[in-house]
Design an enzyme around this catalytic site. Structure first.
Site, PDB file in Angstrom:
ATOM      1  N   CYS A   1      -4.965 -34.575 -69.524  1.00  0.00           N
ATOM      2  CA  CYS A   1      -4.536 -33.603 -68.503  1.00  0.00           C
ATOM      3  C   CYS A   1      -3.620 -32.537 -69.091  1.00  0.00           C
ATOM      4  CB  CYS A   1      -3.753 -34.279 -67.391  1.00  0.00           C
ATOM      5  SG  CYS A   1      -4.561 -35.665 -66.631  1.00  0.00           S
TER       6      CYS A   1
HETATM    7  N1  LIG Z   1      -6.396 -33.771 -65.016  1.00  0.00           N
HETATM    8  C1  LIG Z   1      -5.413 -34.377 -64.359  1.00  0.00           C
HETATM    9  O1  LIG Z   1      -5.570 -35.474 -63.866  1.00  0.00           O
HETATM   10  N2  LIG Z   1      -4.274 -33.712 -64.201  1.00  0.00           N
HETATM   11  C2  LIG Z   1      -3.109 -34.251 -63.621  1.00  0.00           C
HETATM   12  C3  LIG Z   1      -2.536 -33.356 -62.579  1.00  0.00           C
HETATM   13  C4  LIG Z   1      -1.277 -33.898 -61.978  1.00  0.00           C
HETATM   14  C5  LIG Z   1      -0.597 -32.920 -61.055  1.00  0.00           C
HETATM   15  N3  LIG Z   1       0.680 -33.394 -60.661  1.00  0.00           N
HETATM   16  C6  LIG Z   1      -1.449 -32.677 -59.827  1.00  0.00           C
HETATM   17  O2  LIG Z   1      -1.300 -33.404 -58.849  1.00  0.00           O
HETATM   18  O3  LIG Z   1      -2.245 -31.752 -59.826  1.00  0.00           O
END
Ligand SMILES: NC(=O)NCCC[C@H](N)C(=O)O
Length: 407
Positions: free
Chosen positions: A397
């Site tokens: 991510c």
């Molecule tokens: N690719 C992913 O799983 N990204 C994580 C995103 C976490 C962020 N706090 C969200 O909720 O969008």
């Protein structure tokens, strides 16, 4: 080097990340949910963890680019500056005078400080102290410590806002309000930063203009052999998926785009929170994910037309094998009890970033999953994530690969 990502596991050459900064100090127990974090962070520690992540990649010869630096450099360009300010300081959010006050402040800043402002946001108290005026209904209604321009702590998760697929990038319309302004910053970087401006690459989606047809890069996996796997999830809509598929198939080299019909829930917000690749034919999969129905899109007979073929859950692995043109795919699921599996997934044990086939970066806390991967022939480069993980994202991510070697 040309920007190109044709697989999940080819040797990683270049990546965009964001080192957590002042925006993290704005997270409070009151606003964390709205900002999509599960806890507040110890910023300095989070920075150290992030530096460790970057060091692991650099050690393997990956060139690491930082969003905050790319954005500051982009904002040297007057057109980029206008674009970012026009899109950020929008009357429909802040009213007439509120927008004017913020815009005046923004216009007085250096490119570096403007980049920091749009990422870290600003409170009412700070803005009024600097500008010496508060004659705005929007400001009058706000509490003193209210972020009149919200911070963007999720820039940390560079994977989601834009994602490279073959010789192009999808600049994404984001599902949650807390993340929507990230798209403005990436749009500007790809349009005006000297690194990207004169390069020849495609744009697979329309950014903010795609509005409700949201796509997030955590749902997009370039699995290889011309196939792309997309989670239709809490964040990526069915419409976003179909539109991305049409674009990839008709304007590029994709042969098939497969949608996985996921549950819509926070713990599994993107496909890469439950399933990532560790080599050309092997997926690390969350034990409780089960077998999910798929929707495969291929080119239709007439220009722009798409063929949509659905398959039941029990065929999920067969669909993947067919896409990769192999007899079967290998699925790795960490052998552990249900509690450990659920806790592991929550802490991103399935969210690994491949540096090359069979070499991945993973959070150190996921000991069982990492030992299992090692026992299956995968070298695991661990990084600390006690603070970073509170944002519910792991190494995949936090990285947006722009260049990977072919496999
Ligand atoms: N690719 C992913 O799983 N990204 C994580 C995103 C976490 C962020 N706090 C969200 O909720 O969008």
């Amino acid at each position: 080097m040309t920007f190109r990502v044709a697989s999940e596991v080819g040797k990683l050459r270049q990546v965009i990340v964001h080192r957590p900064g002042r925006e993290m100090d704005r997270l409070t127990p009151t606003n964390k949910d709205e900002l999509l974090f599960d806890d507040v962070l110890w910023t300095q520690k989070a920075q150290e963890e992030h530096d460790d992540f970057v060091a692991s990649m650099r050690k393997e010869d990956v060139e690491v680019l930082y969003v905050e630096e790319l954005l500051a450099e982009t904002l040297e360009n007057p057109q980029a500056r206008h674009y970012v300010s026009d899109e950020t300081f929008e009357e429909r959010w802040y009213g007439i005078n509120g927008t004017q006050i913020m815009r005046e402040y923004a216009d007085s800043l250096s490119p570096k400080d403007l980049a920091e402002l749009v990422i870290a946001g600003i409170t009412k108290t700070e803005l009024v102290a600097i500008m010496g005026r508060s004659d705005s209904a929007y400001l009058a209604r706000a509490e003193n410590d209210f972020m009149v321009l919200r911070c963007l702590p999720n820039h940390l998760f560079t994977r989601d806002t834009s994602c490279w697929v073959f010789d192009g990038v999808s600049i994404n319309s984001m599902q949650k309000v807390a993340r929507q302004r990230e798209t403005i910053n990436f749009e500007a970087i790809y349009r005006w930063h000297p690194r990207f401006r004169d390069e020849d690459f495609k744009k697979w989606s329309g950014g903010m203009a795609d509005r409700a047809a949201t796509i997030e890069g955590g749902d997009v996996e370039v699995i290889g052999n011309g196939a792309v796997l997309v989670g239709i999830s809490e964040r990526t809509t069915a419409a976003g998926f179909e539109r991305l598929a049409r674009s990839l198939l008709w304007n590029g080299e994709a042969q098939r785009v497969i949608g996985v019909l996921m549950k819509s829930e926070r713990a599994q917000m993107h496909l890469d929170t439950v399933m990532t690749m560790v080599n050309e034919t092997t997926f690390l999969k969350y034990a409780h994910l089960g077998m999910l129905p798929t929707v495969t899109i291929t080119k239709g007979g007439r220009p722009g037309e798409i063929n949509v073929e659905t398959a039941p859950g029990e065929d999920m692995h067969k669909v993947l094998a067919k896409a990769l043109d192999v007899p079967e795919v290998r699925i790795l699921t960490t052998p552990e009890d249900d509690f450990a599996a659920e806790r592991g997934q929550w802490n991103d044990s399935c969210n690994v970033l491949a540096l090359e086939p069979n070499v991945v970066v993973a959070y150190d806390r996921n000991v069982t999953a990492n030992e299992y991967l090692e026992s299956e022939g995968v070298r695991v480069v661990t990084m600390p994530g006690g603070e970073l993980g509170r944002g519910r994202g792991g190494p995949r991510c936090m990285s947006c690969p722009t260049i990977r070697d072919e496999i």
